[in-house]
Scaffold this motif. Structure first.
Motif, PDB file in Angstrom:
ATOM      1  N   CYS A   1       6.983  18.547   2.596  1.00 38.56           N
ATOM      2  CA  CYS A   1       8.311  19.066   3.001  1.00 38.56           C
ATOM      3  C   CYS A   1       8.938  19.765   1.808  1.00 38.56           C
ATOM      4  N   LEU A   2       8.984  21.055   1.847  1.00 39.83           N
ATOM      5  CA  LEU A   2       9.462  21.823   0.699  1.00 39.83           C
ATOM      6  C   LEU A   2      10.922  21.534   0.348  1.00 39.83           C
ATOM      7  N   ASN A   3      11.694  21.029   1.307  1.00 36.46           N
ATOM      8  CA  ASN A   3      13.120  20.796   1.050  1.00 36.46           C
ATOM      9  C   ASN A   3      13.454  19.344   0.727  1.00 36.46           C
ATOM     10  N   MET A   4      12.462  18.483   0.580  1.00 36.36           N
ATOM     11  CA  MET A   4      12.735  17.071   0.307  1.00 36.36           C
ATOM     12  C   MET A   4      12.380  16.718  -1.137  1.00 36.36           C
ATOM     13  N   SER A   5      13.374  16.242  -1.859  1.00 35.07           N
ATOM     14  CA  SER A   5      13.116  15.770  -3.230  1.00 35.07           C
ATOM     15  C   SER A   5      14.039  14.600  -3.511  1.00 35.07           C
ATOM     16  N   TRP A   6      13.607  13.770  -4.422  1.00 32.57           N
ATOM     17  CA  TRP A   6      14.374  12.588  -4.814  1.00 32.57           C
ATOM     18  C   TRP A   6      14.405  12.506  -6.335  1.00 32.57           C
ATOM     19  N   PRO A   7      15.464  13.035  -6.945  1.00 32.62           N
ATOM     20  CA  PRO A   7      15.551  13.027  -8.401  1.00 32.62           C
ATOM     21  C   PRO A   7      15.546  11.604  -8.983  1.00 32.62           C
ATOM     22  N   GLU A   8      15.962  10.612  -8.186  1.00 34.42           N
ATOM     23  CA  GLU A   8      16.065   9.239  -8.682  1.00 34.42           C
ATOM     24  C   GLU A   8      14.780   8.443  -8.489  1.00 34.42           C
ATOM     25  N   TRP A   9      13.674   9.085  -8.097  1.00 33.04           N
ATOM     26  CA  TRP A   9      12.458   8.348  -7.756  1.00 33.04           C
ATOM     27  C   TRP A   9      11.947   7.485  -8.900  1.00 33.04           C
ATOM     28  N   ARG A  10      12.170   7.882 -10.143  1.00 33.10           N
ATOM     29  CA  ARG A  10      11.668   7.097 -11.287  1.00 33.10           C
ATOM     30  C   ARG A  10      12.371   5.748 -11.429  1.00 33.10           C
ATOM     31  N   LYS A  11      13.556   5.635 -10.841  1.00 30.83           N
ATOM     32  CA  LYS A  11      14.301   4.368 -10.905  1.00 30.83           C
ATOM     33  C   LYS A  11      13.748   3.352  -9.912  1.00 30.83           C
ATOM     34  N   GLY A  12      12.895   3.787  -9.024  1.00 25.39           N
ATOM     35  CA  GLY A  12      12.291   2.883  -8.044  1.00 25.39           C
ATOM     36  C   GLY A  12      12.363   3.454  -6.643  1.00 25.39           C
ATOM     37  N   MET A  13      11.554   2.894  -5.795  1.00 27.87           N
ATOM     38  CA  MET A  13      11.508   3.349  -4.410  1.00 27.87           C
ATOM     39  C   MET A  13      12.778   2.925  -3.679  1.00 27.87           C
ATOM     40  N   THR A  14      13.326   3.832  -2.913  1.00 28.76           N
ATOM     41  CA  THR A  14      14.493   3.513  -2.097  1.00 28.76           C
ATOM     42  C   THR A  14      14.066   3.480  -0.630  1.00 28.76           C
ATOM     43  N   THR A  15      14.876   2.864   0.197  1.00 31.46           N
ATOM     44  CA  THR A  15      14.597   2.831   1.631  1.00 31.46           C
ATOM     45  C   THR A  15      14.518   4.244   2.189  1.00 31.46           C
ATOM     46  N   GLU A  16      15.384   5.122   1.715  1.00 31.71           N
ATOM     47  CA  GLU A  16      15.395   6.510   2.196  1.00 31.71           C
ATOM     48  C   GLU A  16      14.052   7.195   1.939  1.00 31.71           C
ATOM     49  N   ILE A  17      13.520   7.021   0.746  1.00 26.15           N
ATOM     50  CA  ILE A  17      12.239   7.650   0.389  1.00 26.15           C
ATOM     51  C   ILE A  17      11.119   7.104   1.283  1.00 26.15           C
ATOM     52  N   LEU A  18      11.043   5.788   1.366  1.00 26.73           N
ATOM     53  CA  LEU A  18       9.955   5.170   2.122  1.00 26.73           C
ATOM     54  C   LEU A  18      10.082   5.435   3.617  1.00 26.73           C
ATOM     55  N   ARG A  19      11.312   5.448   4.120  1.00 26.62           N
ATOM     56  CA  ARG A  19      11.519   5.756   5.540  1.00 26.62           C
ATOM     57  C   ARG A  19      11.044   7.187   5.838  1.00 26.62           C
ATOM     58  N   HIS A  20      11.300   8.118   4.919  1.00 24.01           N
ATOM     59  CA  HIS A  20      10.856   9.503   5.111  1.00 24.01           C
ATOM     60  C   HIS A  20       9.339   9.552   5.293  1.00 24.01           C
ATOM     61  N   PHE A  21       8.607   8.962   4.362  1.00 27.91           N
ATOM     62  CA  PHE A  21       7.151   9.033   4.420  1.00 27.91           C
ATOM     63  C   PHE A  21       6.589   8.233   5.602  1.00 27.91           C
TER      64      PHE A  21
ATOM     65  N   CYS B   1       2.319   9.530  -5.516  1.00 26.06           N
ATOM     66  CA  CYS B   1       2.545  10.895  -5.022  1.00 26.06           C
ATOM     67  C   CYS B   1       3.770  11.512  -5.691  1.00 26.06           C
ATOM     68  N   LEU B   2       4.862  10.778  -5.738  1.00 20.37           N
ATOM     69  CA  LEU B   2       6.083  11.308  -6.353  1.00 20.37           C
ATOM     70  C   LEU B   2       5.895  11.529  -7.851  1.00 20.37           C
ATOM     71  N   ASP B   3       5.133  10.662  -8.507  1.00 21.49           N
ATOM     72  CA  ASP B   3       4.823  10.865  -9.926  1.00 21.49           C
ATOM     73  C   ASP B   3       4.056  12.176 -10.106  1.00 21.49           C
ATOM     74  N   GLN B   4       3.086  12.398  -9.231  1.00 26.05           N
ATOM     75  CA  GLN B   4       2.249  13.600  -9.324  1.00 26.05           C
ATOM     76  C   GLN B   4       3.039  14.872  -9.016  1.00 26.05           C
ATOM     77  N   TYR B   5       3.978  14.804  -8.081  1.00 28.38           N
ATOM     78  CA  TYR B   5       4.705  15.996  -7.631  1.00 28.38           C
ATOM     79  C   TYR B   5       6.145  16.048  -8.140  1.00 28.38           C
ATOM     80  N   GLY B   6       6.457  15.246  -9.137  1.00 30.16           N
ATOM     81  CA  GLY B   6       7.776  15.314  -9.760  1.00 30.16           C
ATOM     82  C   GLY B   6       8.942  14.986  -8.838  1.00 30.16           C
TER      83      GLY B   6
ATOM     84  N   ASP C   1       0.832  -1.209   0.000  1.00 30.81           N
ATOM     85  CA  ASP C   1       0.000   0.000   0.000  1.00 30.81           C
ATOM     86  C   ASP C   1       0.864   1.256   0.000  1.00 30.81           C
ATOM     87  N   CYS C   2       1.884   1.268   0.869  1.00 29.12           N
ATOM     88  CA  CYS C   2       2.744   2.449   1.000  1.00 29.12           C
ATOM     89  C   CYS C   2       3.555   2.702  -0.265  1.00 29.12           C
ATOM     90  N   ILE C   3       4.140   1.662  -0.820  1.00 28.20           N
ATOM     91  CA  ILE C   3       4.938   1.832  -2.040  1.00 28.20           C
ATOM     92  C   ILE C   3       4.071   2.373  -3.170  1.00 28.20           C
TER      93      ILE C   3
END
Length: 122
Positions: free
Chosen positions: A69-89, A58-63, A50-52
C-alpha cells in the motif's frame, strides 16, 4: 364483535432472526460475522507471534512502509507494533491464512509465508 386479524394473533414480541455467521475459524470453530473479523481473530488468537515477527521484519526492511500500500506508513514502528499496524496487515492483506497451527508458538515457516505474502519474495 371484530374478527381476529393476523396482527392480533402474533405474539407481542418475536425474537429477531440471528445474523448468519458465514466465516468459520478452521482452528477453533469460531463463527465470525465478517471476513475481516475472522482474519483479525486468526492473527490475534492463533498466529500472533508469527505475525508480529514477520510484520516487524517487513517494516524494518521497508522503513515503516507497507510494501503493498503506497499510502500506508507508520513512522512510530520502531517503538513497537501497534494494534493499528497489525490490524492493517491482518485484515487488508490476510497474512494469517494458510499458516501451520503451532498452538501460538513462533514457527519460522509461518514467518517466511507471511513475508512472502507481504513482499512477494520467496
Amino acid at each position: 364483535e371484530k374478527a381476529a386479524t393476523e396482527e392480533d394473533t402474533k405474539p407481542a414480541s418475536q425474537p429477531r432472526p440471528s445474523k448468519k455467521r458465514k466465516h468459520c475459524c478452521e482452528h477453533c470453530g469460531l463463527k465470525a460475522s465478517s471476513a475481516q473479523t475472522l482474519h483479525y481473530h486468526l492473527y490475534a488468537i492463533h498466529f500472533k507471534a508469527d505475525c508480529i515477527t514477520a510484520v516487524q521484519a517487513c517494516l524494518d526492511q521497508y522503513g515503516g512502509l507497507c510494501p503493498l500500500c503506497l499510502n500506508m506508513s507508520w513512522p512510530e514502528w520502531r517503538k513497537g507494533m501497534t494494534t493499528e499496524i497489525l490490524r492493517h496487515f491482518a485484515t487488508k492483506h490476510k497474512i494469517a491464512i494458510e499458516l501451520t497451527n503451532n498452538k501460538g508458538v513462533l514457527l519460522e515457516e509461518n514467518v517466511r509465508k507471511i513475508l512472502s505474502k507481504i513482499t512477494g519474495e520467496k
